[in-house]
Scaffold this active site. Structure first.
Site, PDB file in Angstrom:
ATOM      1  N   ASP A 139      26.389  69.640 105.076  1.00 33.67           N
ATOM      2  CA  ASP A 139      25.880  70.947 104.653  1.00 33.67           C
ATOM      3  C   ASP A 139      26.340  71.183 103.226  1.00 33.67           C
ATOM      4  O   ASP A 139      27.512  71.465 102.984  1.00 33.67           O
ATOM      5  CB  ASP A 139      26.420  72.070 105.542  1.00 33.67           C
ATOM      6  CG  ASP A 139      25.807  72.041 106.937  1.00 33.67           C
ATOM      7  OD1 ASP A 139      25.418  70.943 107.385  1.00 33.67           O
ATOM      8  OD2 ASP A 139      25.720  73.107 107.566  1.00 33.67           O
ATOM      9  N   LYS A 202      19.024  75.788 104.765  1.00 35.71           N
ATOM     10  CA  LYS A 202      19.925  76.675 105.487  1.00 35.71           C
ATOM     11  C   LYS A 202      20.126  77.923 104.654  1.00 35.71           C
ATOM     12  O   LYS A 202      20.180  77.844 103.422  1.00 35.71           O
ATOM     13  CB  LYS A 202      21.246  75.921 105.709  1.00 35.71           C
ATOM     14  CG  LYS A 202      22.374  76.717 106.322  1.00 35.71           C
ATOM     15  CD  LYS A 202      23.567  75.802 106.604  1.00 35.71           C
ATOM     16  CE  LYS A 202      24.824  76.594 106.934  1.00 35.71           C
ATOM     17  NZ  LYS A 202      26.005  75.751 107.142  1.00 35.71           N
ATOM     18  N   LYS A 238      17.854  76.187 109.291  1.00 34.94           N
ATOM     19  CA  LYS A 238      19.104  76.653 109.893  1.00 34.94           C
ATOM     20  C   LYS A 238      19.497  77.996 109.329  1.00 34.94           C
ATOM     21  O   LYS A 238      20.030  78.066 108.230  1.00 34.94           O
ATOM     22  CB  LYS A 238      20.218  75.627 109.648  1.00 34.94           C
ATOM     23  CG  LYS A 238      21.575  76.068 110.203  1.00 34.94           C
ATOM     24  CD  LYS A 238      22.646  75.007 110.022  1.00 34.94           C
ATOM     25  CE  LYS A 238      24.019  75.541 110.394  1.00 34.94           C
ATOM     26  NZ  LYS A 238      25.103  74.589 110.149  1.00 34.94           N
TER      27      LYS A 238
END
Lengths: 302, 254
Positions: A139, A202, A238
């Site tokens: 991430d 995300k 996400k």
């Protein structure tokens, strides 16, 4: 077909803010009942990236969380495990060891999370370290300062290089939408991230408010939809941060079902980044099994 | 649609327990529910699943004639009634409609296929409001049209379509009553139920008999209304309407 940054700036559409708000408001009036609620809750559980990203994290805390990741609530049968655990790079090896016999993936934040204020070679090193420790997913955060300065090319190149450093690990790109201020920026950042090679986009780090609002998630879903229409390539989504109740999670799932379609309703393409959501979903499931709302004391503390 | 859904959503809660529908509806003429002289009834259905909701009378020329005669008979006393008295009746209709708003909304959706959001939040409240609105105007028409002599015309033949069944009925009936006219109204054959419920409400409100007559049927019923000799609309309007009816008579189902 990848586009250049200058093409992206031209092509990235402006977002109809009122339209987005209205669509989201309609979704938020929906109420799921009965079997579809139970199914939705279990689906939400299976999509959670159980997260601990604090300065005070210890190997013990990470081990405890990893245990929870595949033993969510043993008194309920046929519960799924969560999709992944999300930790700092230094904790990856403990998580990896704890989860070696399960399907639960290990995700690691990197690139000087959460601020992203570090030189590019440090970020690459950070990423390579996490991957070498065994992280299945990375991430990364984008450089919001550069983005707001208008240095879109820098942001694009950075993502592309981190993607290269990831190797086989899937790359999630955190836009930190709370700092991008407008939905137009969110859309452009989504397009840049997708074209630079993100496997997932995300919303947030969870450190900045507002985090994953449904308006922002909707805007990013539209970017994914448009990319899919153009190229046929699926990109994951996400939302992270601020999704702490079952109801909000179900509304997010409904939105994905209605915007992108059911193909995205697996943990390969959709995740929740959340630390407290799992407990709330578990309490809802306990209620649907037993008919009673349990005290929070009956689910694990984390 | 035959693709199996991975995450099917449970059907939303639907309840029709609080509505009352009769099996068979007659014609509301002269304050009474009378059988159609043809003896023919047709079925009105729920467009969502094509299930039968109720049987509805098919009025022919003779029924139309009876309805117009009843309206004609009621006209002198109704038009001479003080406007403020007429307004009281219309207010009463509006209030009863409000009390039955939920029932009307559900029937509107069942019979016409409108989303419940639309019938509940738009059609029915607006229909009630139109009755309130025209009731308020009834005794103030001299202010609405200064220096004009305001007088009722007579019997209004009113034919309404299916897209806003109850609301259209309100648009037609409320101003006609407020200005002292009497009414023969025919709803669309596909969406007659709320108009018939409105007839029940009008009956409950105690409106003098014959002031509002509600008859049901297909295009031939409408044609019989337009061609009736007592029709009191302006001649040119009547002609064009008649021409339309004749034109649409060609090759259609009635």
């Amino acid at each position: 077909m990848a586009k250049t940054v200058s093409q992206l700036i031209l092509d990235s559409p402006k977002v109809d803010k009122l339209g987005v708000e209205e669509r989201v408001a309609r979704i938020q009036t929906r109420s799921l009942k009965g079997p579809s609620k139970t199914q939705g809750l279990k689906m939400a559980l299976s999509m959670i990236d159980l997260t601990t990203l604090e300065g005070k994290d210890t190997p013990g805390k990470v081990r405890q969380m990893c245990y929870k990741a595949h033993h969510l609530h043993d008194s309920i049968s046929d519960l799924p495990s969560v999709a992944a655990v999300c930790v700092y790079p230094s904790m990856v090896k403990f998580a990896k060891k704890e989860l070696r016999h399960t399907n639960v993936k290990v995700a690691s934040v990197s690139t000087a999370f959460p601020s992203g204020q570090a030189p590019l070679d440090v970020k690459i090193l950070d990423t390579k370290f996490a991957v070498s420790e065994g992280a299945d997913e990375i991430d990364m955060v984008i450089s919001r300062g550069k983005f707001l300065q208008g240095e879109f090319q820098y942001v694009f190149d950075e993502i592309a290089q981190i993607k290269e450093a990831c190797g086989k690990a899937r790359l999630k790109v955190i836009l930190e939408t709370g700092e991008l201020t407008t939905l137009d920026n969110v859309r452009l950042a989504s397009d840049i991230a997708i074209h630079a090679g993100a496997d997932f986009i995300k919303t947030s780090t969870g450190k900045i408010q507002p985090a994953a609002t449904m308006q922002v998630t909707y805007t990013m879903l539209m970017a994914i939809q448009d990319y899919f229409d153009e190229t046929g390539i699926m990109i994951g989504m996400k939302p992270a941060g601020g999704i702490s109740t079952s109801k909000l999670a179900l509304h997010n799932l409904l939105m994905v079902k209605e915007v992108l379609g059911e193909e995205w309703l697996t943990n390969q393409w959709f995740r929740f980044g959340a630390s407290s959501l799992a407990n709330d979903v578990l309490m809802q499931l306990i209620k649907s099994e037993s008919g009673y709302y349990a005290s929070p004391d009956y689910v694990s503390i984390d | 649609m035959n693709k199996k859904e991975k995450w099917p959503l449970s059907p939303s809660l639907e309840s029709t327990q609080h509505i009352s529908l009769q099996n068979q509806y007659n014609l509301y003429i002269d304050g009474k529910w009378v059988k159609p002289s043809s003896g023919i009834y047709f079925s009105t259905t729920n467009p969502a699943d094509e299930s039968h909701l109720a049987s509805i009378a098919h009025a022919n020329e003779k029924d139309v004639d009876n309805a117009v005669k009843a309206a004609r008979k009621a006209f002198p006393s109704w038009s001479k009634l003080p406007a403020s008295e007429r307004a009281k009746y219309i207010f009463r209709i509006a209030r009863i409609m409000q009390e039955k708003a939920r029932e009307l909304a559900v029937i509107e959706t069942l019979d016409g296929g409108k989303p419940i959001r639309e019938s509940r939040d738009i059609d029915v409240p607006l229909a009630c409001n139109h009755f309130f609105y025209y009731a308020g105007w009834a005794d103030k028409l001299a202010y609405a049209f200064p220096n004009r002599k305001i007088e009722p015309l007579g019997v209004a033949a009113q034919i309404i379509p299916w897209n806003f069944p109850l609301l259209m009925a309100a648009w037609k009936i409320a101003p006609a009553l407020a200005t002292g006219n009497t009414v023969v109204l025919k709803p669309a054959e596909s969406t007659s139920l709320t108009a018939l419920k409105l007839a029940e409400i009008i009956d409950e409100a105690g409106l003098p008999k014959g002031v509002v007559n509600i008859i049901t049927g297909f295009g031939d019923t409408g044609a019989a209304m337009v061609n009736h000799r007592f029709y009191t609309c302006r001649e040119n309007y009547s002609k064009s309407h008649r021409w339309n009816i004749k034109k649409s008579n060609l090759g259609t189902r009635w």
